[in-house]
Design an enzyme around this catalytic site. Structure first.
Site, PDB file in Angstrom:
ATOM      1  CB  SER A 101     108.939   6.280-113.230  1.00  0.00           C
ATOM      2  OG  SER A 101     109.251   6.920-114.197  1.00  0.00           O
ATOM      3  CG  ASP A 239     111.194  10.232-115.320  1.00  0.00           C
ATOM      4  OD1 ASP A 239     112.179  10.439-115.512  1.00  0.00           O
ATOM      5  OD2 ASP A 239     110.660   9.458-115.157  1.00  0.00           O
ATOM      6  CG  ASP A 241     113.274   6.915-113.122  1.00  0.00           C
ATOM      7  OD1 ASP A 241     112.489   7.683-113.653  1.00  0.00           O
ATOM      8  OD2 ASP A 241     113.121   5.614-113.330  1.00  0.00           O
ATOM      9  CG  ASP A 243     113.149   6.224-116.799  1.00  0.00           C
ATOM     10  OD1 ASP A 243     112.449   7.311-116.435  1.00  0.00           O
ATOM     11  OD2 ASP A 243     112.744   5.027-116.493  1.00  0.00           O
TER      12      ASP A 243
END
Length: 445
Positions: A101, A239, A241, A243
């Site tokens: 993440s 960010d 990833d 999400d």
């Protein structure tokens, strides 16, 4: 039963250190294959972000799953919510994401989605943990899983994101998008451009080591400067990833996850799409709670972590929840937190109301809030139980009274204790937060 490997959001750690080693990933893939792919012909999709270590863990997980008799579809670099979408679109038994993440490149992690595109529940994660501790046994050669690449995965996800935008187009809107050198470096600009926006991209040149490095939703300085320099209408920060989504208005002012939640709640209320209470977390600003109440809506606080927001949404029959950090869950549009979908919903509200981002968030007053992260060695939770730390927290609560609130918690993803204080007065907020943080530092010294 306590967790041995899984944390708040899957398995995560520093690359090369247990549990983030190739050997463990191989065993994790096998264990997940045994639990999630019990039916013959089961399929699992694997996506990843742009960390160099993703190659290592992709290969190890692929081998583990195949050795358990599970077929594997490799999606390549793709946002976490894109993997969730393709898990259900391709009718796979599970989806796997290799990502840490918002963490630096030297960390990595593995998280799972079930066949409906939602994160696995505690019971299944514990079943996988139990299987990890069993001897690894490969299926017969004729039952080994097969592996193939899904070359059009990014295009499928781009079209899905566009389908969640209910307005005609984004013509006339100029955006700067910070992709954090992460999983959305190709798909994010394409989504907004194909809807008609003029897009300038930054953080879109990953080299395997620069993910989240001075960019993305954890470092907004470059985005703020780019928005003002290029005279854009707003900026969008994702960010690693994708999400999470934070924003910057035309004047370079930060718009955090709480303000995004307010905009989405007001917009969905106006369109009749909102169901149940809005769900935030223990970290959500008191200003959000008061602004939601002013709209005549209920507000609930879940534990920190988007999985807990999701659990409360389902328990309360709601469809909108999120975190200050930028996770926004719009269950009327998708099954998990999605930075691109959230950004599109805010842009739709701008088009519908013909208001700027600054105007949309002006109805919410943010209480001064300070978060101090105190690094620790080893487990953070026991430190919170120390008498000196508890006494410092108690004294701050008493001094603030009804004028504010205090929250101490152990991070679920990093070796940190998070000290949060929120109060009407900014000076008092800082004084109390620094007082508690000093007590925590003394306790871990």
């Amino acid at each position: 039963m306590s967790r041995k490997y899984f944390g708040t959001d899957g398995v995560r750690g520093r690359v090369g250190v247990e549990p983030m080693t190739p050997e463990f990933a191989l065993k994790l893939g096998w264990a997940a294959g045994r639990v999630l792919g019990k039916a013959q012909g089961a399929r699992v999709v694997i996506g990843k972000d742009t960390r160099r270590s993703g190659y290592v863990f992709e290969s190890a997980l692929e081998a583990g799953l195949a050795s358990a008799g599970v077929d594997v579809d490799l999606l390549g670099p793709l946002p976490t919510p894109g993997v969730a979408y393709l898990t259900r679109a391709l009718r796979a038994q599970a989806g796997v994401v290799i990502s840490a993440s918002h963490n630096p490149h030297h960390d990595n992690g593995v998280k799972f989605f079930g066949p409906d595109g939602s994160k696995l529940n505690d019971e299944i994660e514990l079943e996988i943990e139990a299987m990890i501790d069993q001897p690894m046994e490969c299926v017969a050669p004729e039952l080994l899983g097969r592996v193939k690449r899904i070359n059009d995965a990014p295009g499928r996800y781009i079209e899905f994101c566009k389908s969640t935008f209910d307005e005609k187009n984004l013509n006339g809107i100029k955006l700067v998008v910070d992709c954090a050198h992460g999983a959305a470096y190709k798909v994010a600009p394409a989504v907004f451009e194909e809807l008609g926006a003029t897009v300038d991209s930054i953080g879109d040149k990953p080299n395997g080591l620069n993910i989240n490095d001075g960019c993305g939703s954890t470092h907004l300085e470059s985005l703020k400067a780019a928005v003002k320099k290029r005279k854009a209408d707003l900026g969008i920060a994702l960010d690693g990833d994708a999400d999470r989504c934070l924003m910057v208005d035309a004047d370079g002012n930060e718009v955090d996850g709480d303000q995004i939640m307010y905009v989405l709640a007001k917009s969905k209320l106006a369109s009749g799409a909102l169901k149940g209470p809005v769900v935030g977390t223990l970290m959500s600003n008191l200003g959000l709670e008061k602004a939601i109440a002013a709209l005549g809506l209920g507000f609930e606080r879940a534990n920190v972590g988007d999985r807990y927001v999701m659990e409360m949404l389902k328990a309360k029959s709601g469809n909108l929840g999120g975190e200050t950090s930028g996770h926004a869950i719009c269950l009327d549009k998708t099954t998990t937190g999605d930075g691109l979908v959230a950004a599109l919903q805010v842009l739709a509200a701008m088009v519908q109301t013909k208001q700027s981002l600054a105007q949309l968030v002006s109805g919410m007053y943010k209480f001064p809030q300070l978060l101090i992260n105190v690094p620790v060695t080893g487990k953070a939770k026991p430190i919170l139980e120390l008498a000196a730390v508890r006494e410092a927290e108690k004294q701050s609560v008493q001094r603030l009274g009804s004028r504010g609130r205090v929250l101490l918690r152990a991070s679920g993803t990093e070796p940190l204790i998070r000290v949060m204080v929120e109060a009407e007065d900014e000076t008092e907020t800082r004084r109390e937060a620094e007082s508690i943080a000093a007590s925590v530092r003394a306790a871990v010294a």
